[in-house]
Design an enzyme around this catalytic site. Sequence first.
Site, mmCIF file in Angstrom:
data_model
loop_
_atom_site.group_PDB
_atom_site.id
_atom_site.type_symbol
_atom_site.label_atom_id
_atom_site.label_comp_id
_atom_site.label_asym_id
_atom_site.label_seq_id
_atom_site.Cartn_x
_atom_site.Cartn_y
_atom_site.Cartn_z
ATOM 1 C CG ASN A 9 21.373 3.460 -25.976
ATOM 2 O OD1 ASN A 9 21.299 2.546 -26.806
ATOM 3 N ND2 ASN A 9 21.313 3.239 -24.674
ATOM 4 C CE LYS A 11 17.756 3.516 -23.783
ATOM 5 N NZ LYS A 11 17.077 3.820 -22.536
ATOM 6 C CG HIS A 95 22.361 1.728 -20.771
ATOM 7 N ND1 HIS A 95 21.147 1.381 -20.223
ATOM 8 C CD2 HIS A 95 22.205 2.970 -21.306
ATOM 9 C CE1 HIS A 95 20.292 2.379 -20.432
ATOM 10 N NE2 HIS A 95 20.909 3.349 -21.095
ATOM 11 C CD GLU A 97 17.636 0.672 -20.858
ATOM 12 O OE1 GLU A 97 18.091 0.334 -21.961
ATOM 13 O OE2 GLU A 97 17.014 1.739 -20.679
ATOM 14 C CD GLU A 167 22.236 6.973 -19.885
ATOM 15 O OE1 GLU A 167 21.852 7.591 -20.872
ATOM 16 O OE2 GLU A 167 22.096 5.742 -19.760
ATOM 17 N N GLY A 173 13.784 6.996 -19.682
ATOM 18 C CA GLY A 173 12.526 6.526 -20.263
ATOM 19 C C GLY A 173 11.297 6.876 -19.454
ATOM 20 C CB SER A 213 13.618 12.006 -19.733
ATOM 21 O OG SER A 213 13.041 10.751 -19.417
HETATM 22 P P1 13P Z 1 15.769 8.072 -22.631
HETATM 23 O O1 13P Z 1 16.352 9.262 -23.371
HETATM 24 O O2 13P Z 1 14.755 7.328 -23.417
HETATM 25 O O3 13P Z 1 15.310 8.456 -21.250
HETATM 26 O O4 13P Z 1 16.990 7.045 -22.428
HETATM 27 C C1 13P Z 1 18.193 7.512 -21.923
HETATM 28 C C2 13P Z 1 19.197 6.425 -22.046
HETATM 29 O O5 13P Z 1 19.121 5.412 -21.380
HETATM 30 C C3 13P Z 1 20.294 6.608 -23.006
HETATM 31 O O6 13P Z 1 21.266 5.642 -22.847
#
Ligand code: 13P
Length: 251
Positions: A9, A11, A95, A97, A167, A173, A213
Amino acid sequence: MRRKIVAGNWKMNKTPAEATVLVAALREALDGLSSVDVAICPPFTALPAAAEALRGSAIGLGAQNVHWEAAGAFTGEIAAPMLVELGVRYAIVGHSERRQFFGETDATVNRRARAALGAGLIPIVCVGETIQEREADQTRAVLERQVRAGLEGLSGDDWDRLVIAYEPVWAIGTGRTASDAQAQDAHAFIRGLLRSLAGPDAAGRIRIQYGGSMKPGNAAGLLAQPDIDGGLIGGASLAADDFAAIVRGGA
Ligand code: 13P
């Protein structure tokens, strides 16, 4: 045996030109690996460049969101047929976010997932608890609500095309990964929910990714858990060697 699926992803990262460079590096880093399904989910604007750069590769292309209507007055949204025409195969839906910053709810997640399925896309439906919810012992209640509401109305073949991503929000992150046992526990719980929704056979075939992560150093341990069927990778998917090392951890 479920075939593992690892998706990047990206982002809100990478212009079309940058995507072309990263895809070329990924193709090289993943050359010869065929035992794991691999996908990348660039921003919408980089999808055509990524599709072009992926031509002839087994790496699948995914979007980071999809609207529930096929067309219409929905400023700023992208419809499933637009993605299909670009050769997109997957769509991330719900997601954290999007839930946290853009008002996504279980109801809109459900509409997006159903629209993706209806258009022939594979939705990657994201679920996961916040740190406050985990500390209040609400993890299972939150996952149950998100899974039941997010997947409401799915039937028949839908279950065989669905991918779920667990997740934990506190692991995204932050560099703070769920332990193998914490992740396996949540995945097993989600699979139990799927058994009651989709029946035991379909539930046994649905792939549940872990995200949060995930890095080369922890991927193999997570991917060795019986109910962890892949990863949804954020930060580490922007570095070809790291992403390839994670994929190889699941091979
Ligand atoms: P990170 O791997 O940066 O923690 O992000 C995970 C994520 O949100 C994947 O959709």
